[in-house]
Design an enzyme around this catalytic site. Structure first.
Site, mmCIF file in Angstrom:
data_model
loop_
_atom_site.group_PDB
_atom_site.id
_atom_site.type_symbol
_atom_site.label_atom_id
_atom_site.label_comp_id
_atom_site.label_asym_id
_atom_site.label_seq_id
_atom_site.Cartn_x
_atom_site.Cartn_y
_atom_site.Cartn_z
ATOM 1 N N GLU A 121 2.822 6.159 6.141
ATOM 2 C CA GLU A 121 1.823 6.235 7.225
ATOM 3 C C GLU A 121 2.397 5.658 8.525
ATOM 4 O O GLU A 121 2.185 6.212 9.611
ATOM 5 C CB GLU A 121 0.541 5.486 6.838
ATOM 6 C CG GLU A 121 -0.519 5.631 7.927
ATOM 7 C CD GLU A 121 -1.795 4.867 7.659
ATOM 8 O OE1 GLU A 121 -2.179 4.705 6.474
ATOM 9 O OE2 GLU A 121 -2.420 4.420 8.633
ATOM 10 N N CYS A 176 -9.424 1.554 7.741
ATOM 11 C CA CYS A 176 -10.487 2.531 7.498
ATOM 12 C C CYS A 176 -11.634 1.935 6.680
ATOM 13 O O CYS A 176 -11.511 0.854 6.101
ATOM 14 C CB CYS A 176 -9.913 3.756 6.788
ATOM 15 S SG CYS A 176 -9.584 3.454 5.057
ATOM 16 N N SER A 192 -6.516 5.448 -4.216
ATOM 17 C CA SER A 192 -5.890 6.649 -4.786
ATOM 18 C C SER A 192 -5.965 6.671 -6.318
ATOM 19 O O SER A 192 -5.335 7.532 -6.945
ATOM 20 C CB SER A 192 -4.445 6.758 -4.304
ATOM 21 O OG SER A 192 -3.811 5.505 -4.327
ATOM 22 N N ASN A 225 -2.998 0.128 -0.097
ATOM 23 C CA ASN A 225 -4.350 -0.464 -0.149
ATOM 24 C C ASN A 225 -4.589 -1.189 -1.463
ATOM 25 O O ASN A 225 -5.289 -2.188 -1.511
ATOM 26 C CB ASN A 225 -5.407 0.595 0.163
ATOM 27 C CG ASN A 225 -5.714 1.480 -1.009
ATOM 28 O OD1 ASN A 225 -6.555 1.146 -1.835
ATOM 29 N ND2 ASN A 225 -5.012 2.607 -1.129
ATOM 30 N N SER A 261 1.119 1.935 -3.682
ATOM 31 C CA SER A 261 -0.153 2.116 -2.984
ATOM 32 C C SER A 261 -0.452 0.882 -2.143
ATOM 33 O O SER A 261 -0.743 -0.195 -2.675
ATOM 34 C CB SER A 261 -1.271 2.361 -4.007
ATOM 35 O OG SER A 261 -2.515 2.118 -3.412
ATOM 36 N N CYS A 269 -11.130 7.470 -2.172
ATOM 37 C CA CYS A 269 -11.773 7.527 -0.867
ATOM 38 C C CYS A 269 -11.855 8.997 -0.456
ATOM 39 O O CYS A 269 -11.285 9.869 -1.118
ATOM 40 C CB CYS A 269 -10.934 6.753 0.148
ATOM 41 S SG CYS A 269 -9.275 7.458 0.293
#
Ligand code: SF4
Length: 316
Positions: A131, A200, A273, A230, A228, A17
């Site tokens: 995050e 996002c 990623s 996502n 990860s 991304c």
């Protein structure tokens, strides 16, 4: 020996991304500008291949700022950091570059704005994820309440149920988050929130592409690292869309070929990623064993790009 036929459906969009692309560029440009070693607080993005590659170029990954010498630049990862981290770096007079994705920074700003308006925050996110730690760390302790599930909503005890706002982690499951938001709105009708949620564009688009493929295939592989967020959500989305075999693999070497015995259709995607090179290797792994036809399943086009911080665009 003839190979069995197989159709590979490649999800598009997949992989990098704009936030990951920018964070990697920041580390590479910092090494170019200031020379090695460059310190990076936390894995710059959650992908082992990327981190190992940057380590070879001269990046040193640490978990906390006090592991860095004060005379070398330090970079903060794409996931964002609590306010105390840049404050400490400034106090120690360190050169630092913040690689927090601008879409994560946007959530930080939202949280601060609501706090300034006297609202207590509810964050929908995963406990312990950098995050979540970074976003919660934008406000004083106790000002952000974390919920991970619909059940957590029933257990919330805010200071004032009439003065609440919510924010979300950017890499959550779109569908699960909708349910949690609905539970929050049902219990706290006055709660203020973003227009949709803070998930996002990249997370949303990758999940949509998986939804288009998952019901049609015998198996679906998500390329990504276990830490990860996502990428793990993509596996869950595939399973909830009815795909019986959906697995996270770090690279082609991790594919359980025996489990894929007899399949004729396989979906492949990559978390935000994971570099495209790893997708190429997975496709090659299939070509070695099957007579492969590749089909791209494109559900969206992306053109988002983020600039690197000015300090790296200026001449040394
Ligand atoms: S997944 Fe989204 S929020 Fe995270 S780095 Fe990528 S664009 Fe930014």
């Amino acid at each position: 020996m003839t190979k069995p036929p197989l159709t590979l459906y490649l999800a598009a969009p997949r992989g990098f991304c704009a936030g990951v692309d920018r964070a990697i560029k920041i580390v590479e440009m910092a090494i170019e500008k200031w020379g090695a070693p460059i310190y990076v607080r936390h894995e710059i993005v959650h992908n082992k291949f990327v981190v190992d590659g940057l380590r070879e170029k001269g990046a040193v990954f640490v978990e906390e700022l006090d592991e860095c010498p004060t005379d070398r630049p330090v970079i903060f990862s794409a996931h964002g950091v609590p306010k105390s981290v840049p404050a400490e770096a400034a106090e120690r007079q360190m050169v630092y570059v913040d690689a927090t994705c601008p879409l994560v920074s946007k959530v930080h700003i939202e949280a601060e704005r609501h706090h300034a308006n006297g609202l207590q925050m509810v964050m929908i996110g995963h406990a312990g994820h950098p995050e979540t730690i970074g976003t919660m760390g934008q406000l004083p302790e106790g000002e952000v309440l974390l919920v991970e599930t619909v059940d957590d909503v029933t257990r919330l005890s805010p200071r004032d149920p009439e003065s609440l706002a919510f924010i979300t982690q950017t890499t959550l499951s779109v569908d699960d988050t909708k349910d949690i938001v609905a539970a929050l709105q049902a219990r706290f009708p006055a709660i203020v929130g973003p227009h949709k949620e803070d998930i996002c564009y990249a997370t949303t688009n990758r999940q949509e592409a998986v939804k288009a493929i998952a019901p049609e295939v015998d198996a679906l592989l998500v390329i990504g690292s276990p830490n990860s967020s996502n990428s793990r959500r993509l596996v869950e989305v595939a399973r909830s869309e009815g795909c019986r075999y959906a697995q996270l693999v770090g690279n082609a070497g991790e594919i359980d070929w025996r489990a894929l015995n007899g399949v004729t259709t396989v979906g492949v995607t990559a978390g935000a990623s994971a570099p495209e090179l790893l997708v190429d290797e997975v496709v090659q792994g299939f070509r070695d064993r099957f007579e492969v036809t590749v089909e791209q399943v494109e559900t969206a086009r992306e053109s988002v790009e983020f600039k690197v911080p000015r300090v790296l665009r200026e001449d040394a």
